[in-house]
Design an enzyme around this catalytic site. Structure first.
Site, mmCIF file in Angstrom:
data_model
loop_
_atom_site.group_PDB
_atom_site.id
_atom_site.type_symbol
_atom_site.label_atom_id
_atom_site.label_comp_id
_atom_site.label_asym_id
_atom_site.label_seq_id
_atom_site.Cartn_x
_atom_site.Cartn_y
_atom_site.Cartn_z
ATOM 1 N N HIS A 13 44.096 38.817 45.720
ATOM 2 C CA HIS A 13 44.039 39.877 44.705
ATOM 3 C C HIS A 13 42.810 39.718 43.821
ATOM 4 O O HIS A 13 42.834 38.992 42.827
ATOM 5 C CB HIS A 13 45.323 39.833 43.848
ATOM 6 C CG HIS A 13 45.483 40.994 42.931
ATOM 7 N ND1 HIS A 13 46.581 41.839 42.965
ATOM 8 C CD2 HIS A 13 44.705 41.465 41.931
ATOM 9 C CE1 HIS A 13 46.457 42.769 42.038
ATOM 10 N NE2 HIS A 13 45.321 42.555 41.387
ATOM 11 N N HIS A 15 39.395 42.314 42.590
ATOM 12 C CA HIS A 15 38.665 43.587 42.696
ATOM 13 C C HIS A 15 37.172 43.259 42.790
ATOM 14 O O HIS A 15 36.642 42.599 41.905
ATOM 15 C CB HIS A 15 38.942 44.447 41.466
ATOM 16 C CG HIS A 15 40.405 44.732 41.280
ATOM 17 N ND1 HIS A 15 40.975 45.933 41.643
ATOM 18 C CD2 HIS A 15 41.420 43.966 40.799
ATOM 19 C CE1 HIS A 15 42.279 45.895 41.377
ATOM 20 N NE2 HIS A 15 42.575 44.714 40.862
ATOM 21 N N HIS A 192 49.967 47.572 42.812
ATOM 22 C CA HIS A 192 50.087 46.947 41.487
ATOM 23 C C HIS A 192 51.394 47.449 40.858
ATOM 24 O O HIS A 192 51.606 48.666 40.751
ATOM 25 C CB HIS A 192 48.934 47.380 40.579
ATOM 26 C CG HIS A 192 47.631 46.685 40.857
ATOM 27 N ND1 HIS A 192 47.003 46.717 42.076
ATOM 28 C CD2 HIS A 192 46.831 45.937 40.042
ATOM 29 C CE1 HIS A 192 45.871 46.016 41.995
ATOM 30 N NE2 HIS A 192 45.740 45.537 40.769
ATOM 31 N N GLU A 195 53.238 44.623 35.979
ATOM 32 C CA GLU A 195 52.222 44.006 35.121
ATOM 33 C C GLU A 195 52.413 44.611 33.728
ATOM 34 O O GLU A 195 52.939 43.971 32.826
ATOM 35 C CB GLU A 195 50.814 44.306 35.666
ATOM 36 C CG GLU A 195 49.675 43.763 34.812
ATOM 37 C CD GLU A 195 48.294 44.284 35.262
ATOM 38 O OE1 GLU A 195 48.224 45.290 35.996
ATOM 39 O OE2 GLU A 195 47.286 43.687 34.841
ATOM 40 N N ASP A 273 41.963 38.225 40.095
ATOM 41 C CA ASP A 273 41.947 39.623 39.641
ATOM 42 C C ASP A 273 40.533 40.158 39.346
ATOM 43 O O ASP A 273 39.963 40.859 40.176
ATOM 44 C CB ASP A 273 42.871 39.797 38.422
ATOM 45 C CG ASP A 273 43.459 41.200 38.329
ATOM 46 O OD1 ASP A 273 43.151 42.043 39.197
ATOM 47 O OD2 ASP A 273 44.237 41.469 37.394
ATOM 48 N N ASP A 274 39.988 39.868 38.168
ATOM 49 C CA ASP A 274 38.620 40.283 37.800
ATOM 50 C C ASP A 274 37.972 39.076 37.123
ATOM 51 O O ASP A 274 37.789 39.061 35.896
ATOM 52 C CB ASP A 274 38.663 41.471 36.823
ATOM 53 C CG ASP A 274 39.428 42.658 37.396
ATOM 54 O OD1 ASP A 274 38.913 43.330 38.295
ATOM 55 O OD2 ASP A 274 40.571 42.890 36.937
HETATM 56 ZN ZN LIG Z 1 44.411 43.952 40.004
#
Ligand SMILES: [Zn+2]
Length: 334
Positions: A13, A15, A192, A195, A273-274
Site C-alpha cells: 500500500h 501511492h 480504502h 481509515e 502509504d505516502d
Molecule cells: Zn492509501
C-alpha cells in the site's frame, strides 16, 4: 546488523505520487519552472497541516511529473529506496486521473512507470507491480472509466484495481459494477475503508466490492463481530500506522490497533502509504511497530509472508518470493 534490516519486507500500500522524494520534486520543479515553495520548505519537507492541505501538497508535488521519463525516474527511485531497506516486493497505487491531469495518456504513464520498476529490478532484484486506482469522490462514472482503460490496455505489471480518495464520499454500492468489471478481467482488488470511516464503511466495502484486501481497515477494531468476520474470511489489511498517526486517526502508535488486530487473528501487513509526506518509510514502519509492541524476528517474517501470500502477482513469482523470504531465516541476526 539489526533485525529491522535483515527481515525481508514487502509493501502492498503505497501511492507512487505520494512516494515522491522532495529532492526529486524540487529538481523537476526547477526544470519545469513550477513554484512548489508553498508545499515544500527549505529543509526539503512537505508542508501540510490537515487532510485538505495534505491533498493540496500532494497534487502540487505530483504536477511536476509530466513525461514517461519523469514517471520512470519516480518509480526507479522509490523501488531502489525500498530495496535498500530490505524489501523484496512492492505494489504501488497508480492514479490514471493524475496522469490525465499531467496531460499523459494512460498507456504512456504505465509504460514510464514500468520502465522505472524494471530498472530498479535489474540492479536490486526487487519485484514490483501496479494497482490502478479510481478516486471515490470523483464518482462511479469516473471510476468505471478507469477500469475500462486498465482492462482495455492490459500491461503485465498492472495486476490490480483499487478505490482511493475520500472514504466518506459515495457509498460502495456505487462502485460495485466497476469492481465486478475488474474482477472479471482477472485483476486483484482492494479498497480504502476503515481509515476515516468506521466499521460500517468496512462492512459495506466487503459486501459491495467483494474485496479480499482492504486499504487500512483498522477501524474494524471498533466492532467485535466485524473483527471475527475479517478472521473468518481471511481478509488482509494493508495497515499504515505512520500514516494513521500523521493524519490523526490515532494519537500515538501505542494506541494503534495493529497489534490487537493481529492478536485477534486478523491478517495484517505493514505499509508506508505516502512515505515522505508522513515522515516514514517501510523500514521505519517495521521497526517502530516492532519496538512499540515487542515483536520478534518471526513476527516480522509473518507480516511479510502475509503480504506475499496476498500479493497481486503470478504464482511463479509468489513462489520465488516466498523462497527468498524463507532464506532470510538461515542468516544469523544480531
Ligand atoms: Zn492509501
Amino acid at each position: 546488523m539489526s533485525d529491522a534490516i535483515t527481515v525481508p519486507k514487502a509493501e502492498l500500500h503505497c501511492h507512487i505520487e505520494g512516494a515522491a522524494p522532495p529532492t526529486l520534486v524540487k529538481r523537476l520543479a526547477e526544470k519545469r519552472g513550477v513554484d512548489v515553495s508553498a508545499v515544500l520548505n527549505g529543509n526539503g519537507k512537505y508542508i501540510w497541516s490537515d487532510f485538505t492541505t495534505f491533498l493540496k501538497a500532494y497534487d502540487v508535488a505530483s504536477s511536476v511529473f509530466r513525461t514517461p521519463a519523469d514517471y520512470a525516474l519516480l518509480a526507479e527511485t522509490y523501488f531502489r529506496m525500498l530495496a535498500a531497506e530490505g524489501a523484496i516486493y512492492g505494489e504501488v497505487f497508480i492514479s490514471p486521473d493524475h496522469a490525465q491531469a499531467a496531460g499523459l495518456s494512460y498507456r504512456s504513464y504505465v509504460e514510464g512507470l514500468a520502465a522505472g520498476i524494471e530498472r530498479a529490478k535489474t540492479d536490486t532484484a526487487i519485484e514490483g507491480r501496479m494497482i490502478a486506482i479510481g478516486v471515490r469522490h470523483f464518482g462511479s462514472a469516473s471510476v468505471e472509466r478507469v477500469v475500462k482503460e486498465v482492462v482495455g490496455n492490459p500491461h503485465p505489471l498492472v495486476t490490480g484495481f483499487g478505490l482511493a480518495g475520500d472514504e466518506r464520499s459515495g457509498h460502495p454500492a456505487n462502485f460495485a459494477k466497476a469492481f465486478r468489471m475488474a474482477t472479471e478481467a482477472g485483476l486483484g482488488t482492494t479498497a480504502h475503508a476503515g481509515e476515516f470511516g468506521g466499521p460500517d464503511s468496512v462492512t459495506a466495502a466487503l459486501e459491495f466490492l467483494r474485496v479480499k484486501r482492504l486499504g487500512h481497515g483498522v477501524r474494524a477494531i471498533e466492532d467485535k463481530d466485524l473483527v471475527k468476520r475479517l478472521v473468518d474470511e481471511e481478509i488482509v489489511l494493508e495497515v499504515c500506522p505512520g500514516s494513521n498517526i500523521a493524519l490523526g486517526v490515532y494519537t500515538h502508535l501505542r494506541f494503534h490497533p495493529v497489534n490487537m488486530l493481529r492478536k485477534e487473528g486478523v491478517k495484517i501487513t505493514l505499509n508506508s502509504d505516502d512515505p515522505p509526506f508522513f515522515g516514514t518509510t517501510l523500514g521505519k514502519e517495521y521497526s517502530s511497530v516492532t519496538e512499540t509492541f515487542g515483536w520478534s524476528f518471526d513476527d516480522q517474517m509473518d507480516v511479510t509472508r502475509t503480504a506475499i501470500e496476498a500479493a497481486f502477482c503470478d504464482e511463479p513469482t509468489r513462489t520465488r518470493l516466498l523462497v527468498r523470504l524463507e532464506s532470510a531465516r538461515q542468516v544469523p541476526t544480531g
